[in-house]
Design a protein around this motif. Structure first.
Motif, PDB file in Angstrom:
ATOM      1  N   LEU A 133      -0.343  15.102  -8.075  1.00  0.00           N
ATOM      2  CA  LEU A 133      -1.778  14.909  -8.273  1.00  0.00           C
ATOM      3  C   LEU A 133      -2.386  16.110  -8.998  1.00  0.00           C
ATOM      4  O   LEU A 133      -2.114  17.263  -8.643  1.00  0.00           O
ATOM      5  N   ASP A 134      -3.223  15.827  -9.997  1.00  0.00           N
ATOM      6  CA  ASP A 134      -4.020  16.842 -10.707  1.00  0.00           C
ATOM      7  C   ASP A 134      -3.176  18.039 -11.164  1.00  0.00           C
ATOM      8  O   ASP A 134      -3.510  19.202 -10.909  1.00  0.00           O
ATOM      9  N   ALA A 188      -4.729   3.227  -9.280  1.00  0.00           N
ATOM     10  CA  ALA A 188      -3.474   2.597  -8.853  1.00  0.00           C
ATOM     11  C   ALA A 188      -2.813   3.395  -7.733  1.00  0.00           C
ATOM     12  O   ALA A 188      -2.160   2.823  -6.848  1.00  0.00           O
ATOM     13  N   VAL A 189      -2.982   4.726  -7.769  1.00  0.00           N
ATOM     14  CA  VAL A 189      -2.419   5.558  -6.703  1.00  0.00           C
ATOM     15  C   VAL A 189      -3.148   5.292  -5.389  1.00  0.00           C
ATOM     16  O   VAL A 189      -2.525   5.157  -4.329  1.00  0.00           O
ATOM     17  N   TYR A 190      -4.465   5.199  -5.455  1.00  0.00           N
ATOM     18  CA  TYR A 190      -5.218   4.913  -4.219  1.00  0.00           C
ATOM     19  C   TYR A 190      -4.888   3.526  -3.672  1.00  0.00           C
ATOM     20  O   TYR A 190      -4.877   3.320  -2.459  1.00  0.00           O
ATOM     21  N   ASP A 191      -4.593   2.580  -4.571  1.00  0.00           N
ATOM     22  CA  ASP A 191      -4.149   1.256  -4.108  1.00  0.00           C
ATOM     23  C   ASP A 191      -2.793   1.354  -3.410  1.00  0.00           C
ATOM     24  O   ASP A 191      -2.556   0.711  -2.387  1.00  0.00           O
ATOM     25  N   ALA A 192      -1.910   2.162  -3.985  1.00  0.00           N
ATOM     26  CA  ALA A 192      -0.548   2.283  -3.435  1.00  0.00           C
ATOM     27  C   ALA A 192      -0.512   3.137  -2.175  1.00  0.00           C
ATOM     28  O   ALA A 192       0.297   2.894  -1.273  1.00  0.00           O
ATOM     29  N   VAL A 193      -1.387   4.164  -2.113  1.00  0.00           N
ATOM     30  CA  VAL A 193      -1.396   5.106  -0.981  1.00  0.00           C
ATOM     31  C   VAL A 193      -2.834   5.191  -0.463  1.00  0.00           C
ATOM     32  O   VAL A 193      -3.551   6.177  -0.708  1.00  0.00           O
ATOM     33  N   ALA A 214      -2.770  11.577 -12.004  1.00  0.00           N
ATOM     34  CA  ALA A 214      -1.490  11.539 -11.281  1.00  0.00           C
ATOM     35  C   ALA A 214      -0.361  11.208 -12.231  1.00  0.00           C
ATOM     36  O   ALA A 214      -0.542  10.492 -13.220  1.00  0.00           O
ATOM     37  N   VAL A 215       0.819  11.770 -11.910  1.00  0.00           N
ATOM     38  CA  VAL A 215       2.064  11.310 -12.525  1.00  0.00           C
ATOM     39  C   VAL A 215       2.988  10.866 -11.388  1.00  0.00           C
ATOM     40  O   VAL A 215       2.867  11.334 -10.245  1.00  0.00           O
ATOM     41  N   HIS A 216       3.890   9.973 -11.710  1.00  0.00           N
ATOM     42  CA  HIS A 216       4.679   9.309 -10.674  1.00  0.00           C
ATOM     43  C   HIS A 216       6.127   9.184 -11.116  1.00  0.00           C
ATOM     44  O   HIS A 216       6.410   8.903 -12.286  1.00  0.00           O
ATOM     45  N   MET A 217       7.038   9.434 -10.193  1.00  0.00           N
ATOM     46  CA  MET A 217       8.454   9.141 -10.396  1.00  0.00           C
ATOM     47  C   MET A 217       8.885   8.236  -9.246  1.00  0.00           C
ATOM     48  O   MET A 217       8.885   8.651  -8.083  1.00  0.00           O
ATOM     49  N   ILE A 260       3.536  12.572  -1.588  1.00  0.00           N
ATOM     50  CA  ILE A 260       2.473  13.041  -2.468  1.00  0.00           C
ATOM     51  C   ILE A 260       2.473  14.562  -2.489  1.00  0.00           C
ATOM     52  O   ILE A 260       2.828  15.212  -1.505  1.00  0.00           O
ATOM     53  N   LEU A 261       2.057  15.124  -3.627  1.00  0.00           N
ATOM     54  CA  LEU A 261       2.110  16.573  -3.819  1.00  0.00           C
ATOM     55  C   LEU A 261       0.884  17.006  -4.621  1.00  0.00           C
ATOM     56  O   LEU A 261       0.597  16.439  -5.669  1.00  0.00           O
ATOM     57  N   ALA A 262       0.175  17.996  -4.096  1.00  0.00           N
ATOM     58  CA  ALA A 262      -0.973  18.564  -4.799  1.00  0.00           C
ATOM     59  C   ALA A 262      -1.120  20.027  -4.413  1.00  0.00           C
ATOM     60  O   ALA A 262      -0.913  20.387  -3.243  1.00  0.00           O
ATOM     61  N   LYS A 263      -1.491  20.860  -5.388  1.00  0.00           N
ATOM     62  CA  LYS A 263      -1.742  22.284  -5.148  1.00  0.00           C
ATOM     63  C   LYS A 263      -0.567  22.966  -4.436  1.00  0.00           C
ATOM     64  O   LYS A 263      -0.760  23.831  -3.585  1.00  0.00           O
ATOM     65  N   GLY A 264       0.653  22.563  -4.765  1.00  0.00           N
ATOM     66  CA  GLY A 264       1.830  23.201  -4.194  1.00  0.00           C
ATOM     67  C   GLY A 264       2.190  22.752  -2.794  1.00  0.00           C
ATOM     68  O   GLY A 264       3.189  23.212  -2.237  1.00  0.00           O
TER      69      GLY A 264
END
Length: 370
Positions: free
Chosen positions: A100-101, A126-131, A141-144, A244-248
């Protein structure tokens, strides 16, 4: 061939690197003695999160990338094999991962295109729909989709059980290695608090403690302990469908609803005492990532010591001018990620097989200081 298979290999360190190295070598017919100063698998291998990817894979060197890609592809079959042998499932759980971000999103996407990895930019809605439990305020967001996590305490438990079932493996726990047994420049074994153990080769895989042992030979291994703290929540099994990952900081769901939040990076020597400051910081990150965790109870809080190394590139291979001594250590934040490839590479080199990847970037030669 009989003489080769009679080889006795001593492995110092019973984390996932030592355990999997032992498993690979024993599977090649070698006799293995694994020595750990406490119980196997109880240090950083137990304490980590188990994401089967570097946190930010595009920020690492090609040397780390080569190991991580091989390992990511291999993990599912390793888990299946261990489950079949032991009945203990390491739970390689493919959830995908949302970053995220990101500040370096463009670099991440360029890396993915260059490396042919399935990392894509996704619309935040789409991320908020999924999570749906994810906190508000994120814009990109980027997603793998294929990133998995492994339940590392179960991985080490299954590896130990697999080794105990093999007739050519001895595990010696609560046994402290004090020094190396030498004859000239050749390492013949180790001196422990229970006496000498002699073998044809010694593999040093003692994580953050590897540098202390190599210092007995007058060699300076640039591996130092880096403390990391984690907290654990328990939620419903379907509460968090993806990592999910944000700000380390990251949130990792296990199959049974446990949620891991991590982690800190602290240079505190060998002190692995959990602290209130870290607990408060991790709770704040947890609530920012997933606000509903404000009402959840922290069921665990612990610390471990990562084996920090320059650029996170592990030392894998023979030690120059010390015949019989090998290294498999210094994996920093990625020991669980890189373990399958690292241990296969060490095995290939030690038994004389064709290495799975180019061994040159990991060679101790030129990277140790006398």
């Amino acid at each position: 061939m009989a003489a080769v298979l009679d080889q006795h290999i001593i492995i110092i360190g019973g984390g996932v690197i030592g355990l999997l190295t032992a498993f690979n070598l024993a599977s090649k017919g070698r006799n293995v003695t694994l020595i750990d100063r406490s119980e196997v698998g109880q240090e950083s291998s137990w304490a980590g999160g188990g994401i089967v990817s570097p946190l930010y894979p595009w920020r690492y060197s090609p040397a780390v990338t080569a190991l991580s890609h091989w390992s990511q592809d291999f993990y599912p079959q390793l888990a299946e094999r261990l489950l079949a042998i032991t009945g203990i499932d390491p739970q390689v759980h493919k959830t995908g991962l949302y970053w995220l971000d990101l500040d370096d999103e463009a670099e991440a996407l360029q890396w993915a295109a260059r490396m042919n990895r399935p990392l894509t930019s996704v619309d935040i809605s789409a991320v908020y729909d999924a999570v749906p439990v994810m906190g508000g305020g994120y814009s990109r967001a980027v997603h793998m989709a294929d990133v998995a996590n492994v339940r590392n305490p179960r991985l080490v438990k299954s590896l130990k059980a697999a080794l105990l079932a093999l007739p050519n493996v001895v595990i010696r726990e609560h046994c402290q290695v004090i020094d190396f047994v030498r004859e000239g420049d050749r390492v013949l074994g180790v001196t422990t608090d229970e006496g000498d153990v002699l073998g044809d080769s010694v593999v040093l895989a003692a994580g953050a403690w590897s540098g202390d042992l190599l210092g007995k030979l007058g060699l300076a291994l640039p591996v130092e302990p880096v403390k990391g703290q984690m907290i654990l929540y328990k939620c419903a099994a379907d509460f968090l469908p993806s990592m999910i990952l944000a700000k380390g900081r990251y949130a990792i769901p296990r199959r049974d609803g446990h949620i891991l939040i991590g982690s800190t990076l602290e240079h505190e020597g060998f002190d692995k005492t959990p602290t209130e400051n870290a607990l408060d910081s991790l709770k704040a990150s947890a609530i920012e990532l997933i606000p509903a965790l404000a009402e959840a109870h922290v069921v665990g809080h612990w610390a471990g010591l990562r084996p920090g190394s320059p650029d996170g590139i592990p030392f894998i291979g023979p030690v120059p001018d010390h015949e019989g001594l090998w290294l498999n250590c210094g994996h920093y934040r990625n020991g669980l990620v890189l373990a399958p490839a690292s241990c296969q590479l060490l095995t290939d080199l030690l038994v004389g097989d064709e290495p799975i990847i180019d061994e040159a970037p990991y060679a101790p030669a030129g990277r140790l200081n006398a």
